[in-house]
Design a protein around this motif. Structure first.
Motif, mmCIF file in Angstrom:
data_model
loop_
_atom_site.group_PDB
_atom_site.id
_atom_site.type_symbol
_atom_site.label_atom_id
_atom_site.label_comp_id
_atom_site.label_asym_id
_atom_site.label_seq_id
_atom_site.Cartn_x
_atom_site.Cartn_y
_atom_site.Cartn_z
ATOM 1 N N GLN A 127 0.833 -1.205 0.000
ATOM 2 C CA GLN A 127 0.000 0.000 0.000
ATOM 3 C C GLN A 127 0.866 1.253 0.000
ATOM 4 O O GLN A 127 0.577 2.231 -0.695
ATOM 5 C CB GLN A 127 -0.931 -0.004 1.212
ATOM 6 N N ASN A 128 1.928 1.237 0.784
ATOM 7 C CA ASN A 128 2.835 2.383 0.835
ATOM 8 C C ASN A 128 3.521 2.631 -0.503
ATOM 9 O O ASN A 128 3.736 3.774 -0.907
ATOM 10 C CB ASN A 128 3.884 2.187 1.934
ATOM 11 N N LYS A 129 3.873 1.564 -1.212
ATOM 12 C CA LYS A 129 4.492 1.699 -2.535
ATOM 13 C C LYS A 129 3.516 2.372 -3.504
ATOM 14 O O LYS A 129 3.891 3.264 -4.267
ATOM 15 C CB LYS A 129 4.900 0.328 -3.070
ATOM 16 N N SER A 130 2.270 1.937 -3.462
ATOM 17 C CA SER A 130 1.245 2.521 -4.335
ATOM 18 C C SER A 130 1.015 3.993 -3.992
ATOM 19 O O SER A 130 0.922 4.842 -4.879
ATOM 20 C CB SER A 130 -0.068 1.745 -4.203
ATOM 21 N N HIS A 144 -4.694 6.780 -11.930
ATOM 22 C CA HIS A 144 -4.069 5.643 -11.259
ATOM 23 C C HIS A 144 -5.124 4.569 -11.043
ATOM 24 O O HIS A 144 -6.212 4.847 -10.548
ATOM 25 C CB HIS A 144 -3.490 6.053 -9.899
ATOM 26 N N VAL A 145 -4.814 3.357 -11.405
ATOM 27 C CA VAL A 145 -5.709 2.230 -11.182
ATOM 28 C C VAL A 145 -5.014 1.244 -10.253
ATOM 29 O O VAL A 145 -3.933 0.742 -10.569
ATOM 30 C CB VAL A 145 -6.085 1.531 -12.506
ATOM 31 N N LEU A 146 -5.620 0.993 -9.106
ATOM 32 C CA LEU A 146 -5.071 0.030 -8.156
ATOM 33 C C LEU A 146 -5.672 -1.348 -8.416
ATOM 34 O O LEU A 146 -6.893 -1.499 -8.449
ATOM 35 C CB LEU A 146 -5.380 0.465 -6.721
ATOM 36 N N GLN A 147 -4.816 -2.323 -8.597
ATOM 37 C CA GLN A 147 -5.285 -3.689 -8.831
ATOM 38 C C GLN A 147 -5.131 -4.506 -7.553
ATOM 39 O O GLN A 147 -4.067 -4.524 -6.932
ATOM 40 C CB GLN A 147 -4.487 -4.338 -9.966
ATOM 41 N N GLY A 148 -6.208 -5.164 -7.153
ATOM 42 C CA GLY A 148 -6.151 -5.977 -5.941
ATOM 43 C C GLY A 148 -7.474 -6.654 -5.708
ATOM 44 O O GLY A 148 -8.511 -6.210 -6.204
ATOM 45 N N THR A 149 -7.473 -7.709 -4.958
ATOM 46 C CA THR A 149 -8.709 -8.437 -4.664
ATOM 47 C C THR A 149 -9.578 -7.636 -3.702
ATOM 48 O O THR A 149 -9.117 -6.688 -3.053
ATOM 49 C CB THR A 149 -8.396 -9.811 -4.042
ATOM 50 N N GLY A 153 -7.489 -3.546 0.554
ATOM 51 C CA GLY A 153 -7.113 -2.240 1.103
ATOM 52 C C GLY A 153 -6.909 -1.142 0.075
ATOM 53 O O GLY A 153 -6.200 -0.166 0.354
ATOM 54 N N LYS A 154 -7.522 -1.253 -1.096
ATOM 55 C CA LYS A 154 -7.383 -0.215 -2.128
ATOM 56 C C LYS A 154 -8.006 1.104 -1.669
ATOM 57 O O LYS A 154 -7.454 2.176 -1.892
ATOM 58 C CB LYS A 154 -8.032 -0.682 -3.435
ATOM 59 N N THR A 155 -9.176 1.005 -1.010
ATOM 60 C CA THR A 155 -9.873 2.211 -0.557
ATOM 61 C C THR A 155 -9.006 3.012 0.411
ATOM 62 O O THR A 155 -8.975 4.243 0.369
ATOM 63 C CB THR A 155 -11.200 1.835 0.134
ATOM 64 N N LEU A 156 -8.271 2.310 1.282
ATOM 65 C CA LEU A 156 -7.415 2.977 2.261
ATOM 66 C C LEU A 156 -6.323 3.795 1.566
ATOM 67 O O LEU A 156 -5.970 4.896 2.026
ATOM 68 C CB LEU A 156 -6.786 1.941 3.189
#
Length: 210
Positions: A127-130, A144-149, A153-156
């Motif tokens: 998360q910190n890297k993103s 920016h598009v965050l990829q994750g299940t 924690g994408k919302t955070l």
């Protein structure tokens, strides 16, 4: 003096009204229309090729609302022509149920003017890297598009990106894909920031929107 007033209805042209009030293009006004009183906007041109004889009515009052910008008026004229819809219906898209909301006392907005509370949320290394990558280019427009299940924690990460902007006095607009997610998202927002966001969707009552 005569003014062209566009009404948020199925008309593709403004109506001519008179007023002793000095008005400019973009001003919101209240005008009589039939047996009703309607909110309209001083438009940038009169009705074209008008050979009809009619009695000109007077504008009732100028509303205490920031005027519609000329760029927006030009856009709405283009939008109406491009989509083959009446200009009045294009205007309706930027108004609240065919009305304009006049300025209210500042105390009514205090519920949305809260300081961000301290919380115990901590980001993982991913998360910190993103977050770091997103913040490195936030002075320019970037997507920016965050990829994750689900639940990763994408919302955070998005909240962490938004937090410093809110602290600087800016606003943030968060879009959700469907109304059904609103309640869950609102709770997450409240837990993280410590205050309730202003919610807006088709299910919100007219009074609450105002």
């Amino acid at each position: 003096m005569k003014y062209p007033i566009l009404l948020p209805n199925i008309f593709n042209y403004p109506f001519t009204y008179e007023s002793s009030i000095k008005l400019k293009v973009g001003d919101y006004v209240l005008v009589p229309f039939g047996k009703s009183k309607i909110t309209g906007v001083v438009w940038n041109e009169f009705e074209k090729n008008n050979n009809k004889n009619f009695k000109i009515k007077n504008i009732l009052k100028k509303l205490d609302v920031d005027p519609l910008k000329k760029n927006t008026i030009n856009f709405l004229n283009w939008f109406a022509d491009y989509n083959i819809v009446p200009k009045g219906m294009a205007l309706k898209l930027v108004m609240l149920s065919s009305q304009a909301i006049e300025k209210k006392e500042k105390k009514l907005y205090k519920v949305f003017n809260k300081k961000i509370k301290k919380n115990s949320f901590k980001l993982s290394s991913d998360q910190n890297k993103s977050l770091k990558k997103m913040n490195s280019s936030n002075k320019k427009f970037r997507v920016h598009v965050l990829q994750g299940t689900t639940g990763s924690g994408k919302t955070l990460v998005y909240f962490e990106t938004l937090k410093p902007l809110i602290k600087k006095g800016f606003q943030g607009l968060i879009l959700l894909p469907e109304i059904g997610l609103t309640s869950q998202f609102e709770q997450k927002f409240l837990e993280y920031f410590g205050f309730t966001p202003a919610i807006w969707h088709s299910g919100i009552s007219k009074k609450k929107r105002s």
